[in-house]
Enzyme design. Structure first.
Site, short mmCIF file in Angstrom:
data_model
loop_
_atom_site.label_atom_id
_atom_site.label_comp_id
_atom_site.label_asym_id
_atom_site.label_seq_id
_atom_site.Cartn_x
_atom_site.Cartn_y
_atom_site.Cartn_z
CB SER A 420 77.84 -70.57 -7.77
OG SER A 420 77.82 -69.17 -7.76
NE ARG A 459 34.99 -75.87 -34.06
CZ ARG A 459 34.09 -76.30 -34.94
NH1 ARG A 459 33.34 -75.43 -35.58
NH2 ARG A 459 33.94 -77.58 -35.18
#
Length: 636
Positions: A420, A459
């Site tokens: 930490s 497409r």
């Protein structure tokens, strides 16, 4: 202080520095303008071009993993180039392009020769990076090979195939990490087969279980993920359909011949001799002129029946004819070579498009699809679903570690956890945290891919484009999670004494279910349940054990059960049921074989031409993963 004049700008040393900065800005503007102007982003050795970088600062899940390298922009660019080069080679193998052209395209298809950033910027004008890449690759291969770059295909063919290549290469490093994870968890499960611990449901103690069974469950999910990803990996297909999925352009080019499609002959002018077979034509002779092997000039050279690599098949007759033209029609150009998928489904081997599709798949570590899948997005949806499942499966492992490693629980620990910035005493379960983060991101990405299944026309506008980034991010998350999971499993610390302490926290309440079964025959089921409800409340309220509360609530219980029997019934270590046997059963399931690209390529070469009667491995895997996976049934 620097004095200023409205007409002359800053003066003195500060003014000189300002002028230098202005010149730097002007050069930057020119560089940026050059990126968008003519010739921008052309092949440039080692060039990356100016632009934003993404070093993974906000993506610790995947940063530094092998999957990250396999999915970066350079890796995608190389996959695009590999797809282009493979298609030219496939056409050359069928006599649709010269061997020299295939070699030139393959030689030029190196990512370090192209400007990734420039291609990305230029891709905006056409909506995909293939368009500018084709222009640059065409320039790079030289005039002789240029007509064969991207011939007959379309951007989606190349980009879809490239993404499948990227996925294959990423999964090839993900699967070994899953195997490592499964093997480490197997060892841990076996070691703690009989280690009792509290089972928890809805955050509360439920009944006893064993840590071995819990770990065996984690491992089972890891194997499930590996099976799904292995099946998807084996089924990843090439994409080839041309403009709208009909493969029509390839036959059109084959039929048209023409000077642009010709390979120069070995001798100019005319030669002599007769044709005697169906091999490739190698013209011989002398004279002057510009004779070619494609029929554009007079070609009566000797047909030797031998392969002059990449040349077209000679006619079987008089040695004359068009070098790149089908001998009996649009579908019969080139040597007779069946598509394994087509042969298995009764499709004639003479269709040019199908034979080219099979040849294309042979050039890459990918499967031959039954159909062009421009708008049939099963491969992408399957890939996304398998990756999301894998992230979730590993997320279960991480979620349990996060809970069990809490300070107030402390039953497991992550070896080598993170620190930490503010609290020196902390050792955070960082790997489990990163895996849990990936598990939360993956479902949303997979949902984008699933929504793209509803694609219009041949497409779609947007649905196809929406897939690219989610595919990459899912591969990265899966790869990062698998790597972190392997490290987590290898370093996992187990504290059985804490598990034993927690079994006693409820003073016997954790085995109240067992008392219900034991007292039912003595008191009747309803009376036994009522007694246990009252005794449980009394034990909690007064801080006494369950057996003491039972005796106070029902004094006659002393005559029905001895003190020793009561103690046995309240011992949680005697109430783990079939947990050890279930653990043994789970460990008999072994991981499937982890295949590499090299192994897949070797198998393809061995089966090439010998396996026409069977569907390709990828297709079989798509039907049933177990048909592709040989289980190791030995205990680990």
């Amino acid at each position: 202080m620097t004095s200023t004049d409205p007409g002359s700008g800053p003066t003195g040393a500060d003014g000189d520095r300002d002028q230098d900065r202005n010149r730097d800005r002007d050069r930057d503007r020119e560089d940026r303008a050059g990126e968008h102007g003519p010739g921008a982003g052309t092949a440039r050795p080692g060039g990356t071009g100016p632009g934003p970088e993404d070093s993974g600062l906000l993506a610790p899940v995947r940063t530094g993993s092998a999957a990250e390298s396999a999915t970066g922009d350079t890796a995608v660019l190389q996959a695009l180039l590999d797809a282009e080069a493979a298609l030219t080679r496939a056409q050359a193998s069928l006599g649709l392009a010269p061997a020299k052209a295939a070699s030139a395209v393959t030689e030029a298809a190196r990512a370090d020769r192209f400007d990734v950033r420039g291609l990305a910027l230029r891709a905006r004008s056409g909506g995909n990076p293939v368009i500018p890449l084709v222009a640059d690759l065409t320039d790079a291969v030289g005039p002789d090979a240029a007509p064969y770059v991207h011939r007959g295909t379309t951007s989606q063919d190349v980009l879809d195939t490239a993404l499948m290549l990227v996925a294959a290469r990423a999964l090839d490093v993900v699967l070994p990490d899953l195997d490592r994870t499964a093997r480490e968890l197997a060892v841990t499960a076996a070691e703690h087969r009989d280690t009792p611990m509290p089972g928890r449901t809805l955050t509360q103690h439920a009944v006893p279980t064993t840590f071995g069974l819990k770990v065996a469950g984690w491992r089972s999910l890891v194997l499930d993920a590996a099976d799904r990803l292995s099946a998807v990996r084996a089924a990843l297909p090439v994409q080839l359909g041309g403009a709208a999925g009909t493969l029509a352009a390839f036959a059109a080019y084959a039929e048209s011949g023409g000077e642009a499609d010709a390979e120069p002959g070995n001798g100019p002018g005319t030669g002599s001799g007769t044709g005697t077979g169906s091999g490739s034509r190698t013209g011989t002779g002398t004279g002057t002129g510009s004779g070619t092997a494609d029929g554009a000039g007079t070609d009566t050279g000797t047909d030797t029946g031998t392969a002059d690599a990449g040349t077209a098949d000679a006619g079987a007759g008089d040695g004359t004819g068009d070098g790149f033209r089908p001998s009996t029609g649009p579908g019969s150009h080139g040597p007779e070579r069946e598509s394994p998928y087509g042969a298995a489904h009764g499709v004639p081997a003479t269709d040019l498009g199908l034979r080219l599709l099979a040849a294309y798949a042979r050039e890459l570590p990918l499967a031959e699809p039954p159909l062009p899948w421009h708008t049939l997005r099963t491969p992408v949806a399957d890939l996304g679903s398998a990756c999301a499942f894998a992230c979730g499966a590993l997320g279960k492992f991480a979620a349990d570690v996060l809970v069990l490693s809490r300070s107030e629980i402390g039953e497991v620990g992550e070896g080598g956890g993170g620190g930490s910035s503010a609290m020196p005493h902390k050792t955070n379960p960082v790997r489990a945290t990163l895996i849990a983060a990936a598990a939360r991101q993956a479902p949303a990405l997979a949902s984008t891919l699933l929504s793209s299944l509803a694609a219009e026309d041949e497409r779609p506008a947007g649905a196809w484009h929406a897939e690219w980034q989610p595919v990459r991010e899912l591969l990265r998350l899966t790869g990062g999670s698998a790597h972190s999971a392997a490290e987590l499993a290898e370093g996992l610390q187990v504290f059985p004494y804490r598990m034993h302490e927690h079994l006693a926290l409820t003073e016997g309440l954790i085995v109240s279910e067992r008392f219900t079964a034991a007292l039912g025959p003595l008191l009747g089921r309803a009376r036994a349940r009522k007694l246990l409800d009252a005794a449980s409340r009394k034990a909690v309220d007064e801080g006494i054990t369950l057996d003491e509360a039972l005796e106070e609530e029902e004094p006659a219980l002393r005559e029905m059960l001895s003190r020793e029997r009561l103690r046995d019934l309240t011992d949680p270590t005697h109430y783990t049921g079939s947990a050890p046997a279930l653990t043994d059963r789970a460990l008999r399931r072994g991981p499937g074989p982890v295949r590499t690209r090299a192994e897949d390529g070797q198998e393809k070469r061995q089966q090439n031409g010998q396996d026409a009667g069977r569907p390709p491995a990828g297709r079989r895997a798509g039907h049933a993963a177990e048909e592709e996976t040989v289980r190791d049934t030995g205990e680990r």
